[in-house]
Design an enzyme around this catalytic site. Structure first.
Site, short mmCIF file in Angstrom:
data_model
loop_
_atom_site.label_atom_id
_atom_site.label_comp_id
_atom_site.label_asym_id
_atom_site.label_seq_id
_atom_site.Cartn_x
_atom_site.Cartn_y
_atom_site.Cartn_z
CG HIS A 141 -48.26 36.02 -3.76
ND1 HIS A 141 -48.60 35.34 -2.61
CD2 HIS A 141 -48.65 37.31 -3.56
CE1 HIS A 141 -49.16 36.17 -1.76
NE2 HIS A 141 -49.20 37.37 -2.30
CG ASP A 171 -47.80 32.10 -1.93
OD1 ASP A 171 -46.94 32.48 -2.73
OD2 ASP A 171 -48.64 32.86 -1.42
N GLY A 243 -50.89 43.63 0.67
CA GLY A 243 -49.72 44.21 1.32
C GLY A 243 -49.39 43.50 2.61
CG ASN A 244 -51.88 42.77 6.09
OD1 ASN A 244 -52.84 43.48 5.87
ND2 ASN A 244 -51.14 42.90 7.18
CB SER A 245 -49.15 38.70 0.92
OG SER A 245 -50.49 38.51 0.56
CB VAL A 302 -51.08 8.11 -7.10
CG1 VAL A 302 -50.45 6.74 -7.01
CG2 VAL A 302 -51.00 8.85 -5.76
#
Length: 401
Positions: A141, A171, A243-245, A302
């Site tokens: 992201h 992600d 900002g840590n992502s 499924v």
């Protein structure tokens, strides 16, 4: 014998008889209720057993020497921090793509400008250098749709990065930079993490610069949070902020155990509930992207749902274990195997299923063209069926089906 002497004798005899009688009664009570006291047969005395910690060894000063955790995690940070980078992205968007430009009040205040004019949106995050070849793991992201990506190292160097590949369903994204003498983080064994282990989060919260926060592993295997398709998160109370992502979650030895990805917050700030993607999952995604150009996963075709209490009652099930098949993709693996909506899948290759996430993980970890054995419950009867796994379509292809 004088009358006074006779009276004293009778009093003495009465005193002895009274206390002798009391002694016999007391002895009878003890023998009846506590035979073990006198060594007589009967029920043994009840004893309380507790697990006592061993005695603590004494130091030179005679005082107990107690074990303590490290007074500092500086060595762990020194080992990992150089490999954690800041990531800045820029994305060009047309003004007309923002809904605020359709607001009459906004247009009256700023004037009726050309909606085809472009503006630049920026984003920031973190990443981790995992190879001296220049590969960086980060969050999808952060870089999704970016036109330009710049990576800034802890030593002050900066360089433009290219996207090698992305995996929106976890992600995760893999970037590549061309630079010599790169610091590289050591990958730890995230599957061995235990609740209570000390962890540290390293990243660039709010763009203030590289920051380290400390906490513990609050939980492992967190799923059904609605964050990504494949959820197996490490939960931590180490402070994680915007900002840590994409940054590193390390253990006390400075080894990478997770990629920080999200927080649970009502205000946008840290509330002590952060989530990280386990390093073992991130490594598998990265290797697949680098080697194959995409993430290859198994697929059963499924649509499933968990067994709720009401469903368990309607199907007359003894437990809520298993997964209900709600839909079948036409010409998919489940369709070819003869499965139907309403079937309940109990296990895959002997591994029992508790919920839909279990089935998703069991199937996606299989390579395409692998045949698995599943146990299915239909109309109250259980039977075994083979299913040949196919390659999972992309998220976009699944939405179009």
């Amino acid at each position: 014998m004088a009358p006074d002497a006779d009276m004293q004798t009778r009093r003495a005899m009465r005193f002895l008889l009274t206390y002798s009688l009391l002694g016999m009664v007391a002895a009878a009570v003890i023998i009846w209720f506590f035979p073990g006291v006198l060594g007589l047969p009967g029920e043994p005395l009840r004893t309380i057993t507790v697990q006592q910690a061993p005695e603590t060894a004494a130091g030179e000063d005679g005082q107990p020497v107690r074990e303590q955790g490290p007074a500092s995690y500086a060595d762990a940070v020194d080992a990992a921090a150089p490999a954690v980078v800041n990531i800045f992205t820029a994305t060009r968007v047309a003004r007309g793509e923002h809904s605020m430009y359709d607001d009459p009040l906004f247009r009256e205040f700023f004037g009726d400008r050309d909606q085809d004019e472009e503006q630049t949106d920026t984003n920031l995050g973190s990443g981790v250098i995992v190879s001296d070849s220049g590969f960086i793991l980060t969050s999808n992201h952060i870089v999704e749709g970016a036109d330009a990506i710049q990576v800034s190292l802890n030593d002050g160097r900066a360089v433009e990065a290219q996207v090698v590949g992305t995996d929106p369903e976890t992600d995760l994204a893999v970037l590549a930079i061309d630079m010599d003498d790169l610091p590289v983080i050591t990958l730890g064994r995230s599957e061995e993490l235990r609740v209570g282990d000390v962890v540290l989060a390293i990243g660039n919260p709010f763009g203030v610069g590289q920051t380290v926060t400390q906490g513990i592993v609050s939980a492992t295997g967190r799923s059904r949070l609605g964050l990504t398709t494949f959820e197996n998160f490490i939960q931590t109370d180490a402070a994680i902020n915007p900002g840590n992502s994409g940054g590193a979650l390390i253990n006390a030895h400075g080894e990478l155990v997770g990629i920080n990805t999200a927080i649970f917050s009502r205000s946008g700030g840290s509330h002590g509930i952060g989530f990280a993607i386990p390093a073992v999952l991130a490594q598998g995604v990265m290797e697949s992207i680098i080697e194959e150009g995409r993430v290859i996963r198994g697929w059963a075709g499924v649509e499933v749902q968990d067994i709720t209490r009401s469903l368990a009652e309607s199907f007359e099930l003894d437990s809520r274990d298993g997964v209900l098949i709600a839909g079948i993709m036409r010409d998919g693996p489940a369709d070819a195997a003869g499965l139907r909506p309403g079937d309940i899948v109990l296990s895959v290759d002997g591994e029992e299923l508790r919920n839909s996430q279990d089935l998703l993980m069991r199937i996606t970890e299989r390579s395409p063209e692998t045949t698995v054995s599943i146990v299915v419950l239909r109309d109250g009867e259980a039977f075994e069926q083979e299913l040949t796994v196919q390659e999972r379509p992309t998220a976009g292809e699944l939405r179009r089906q």
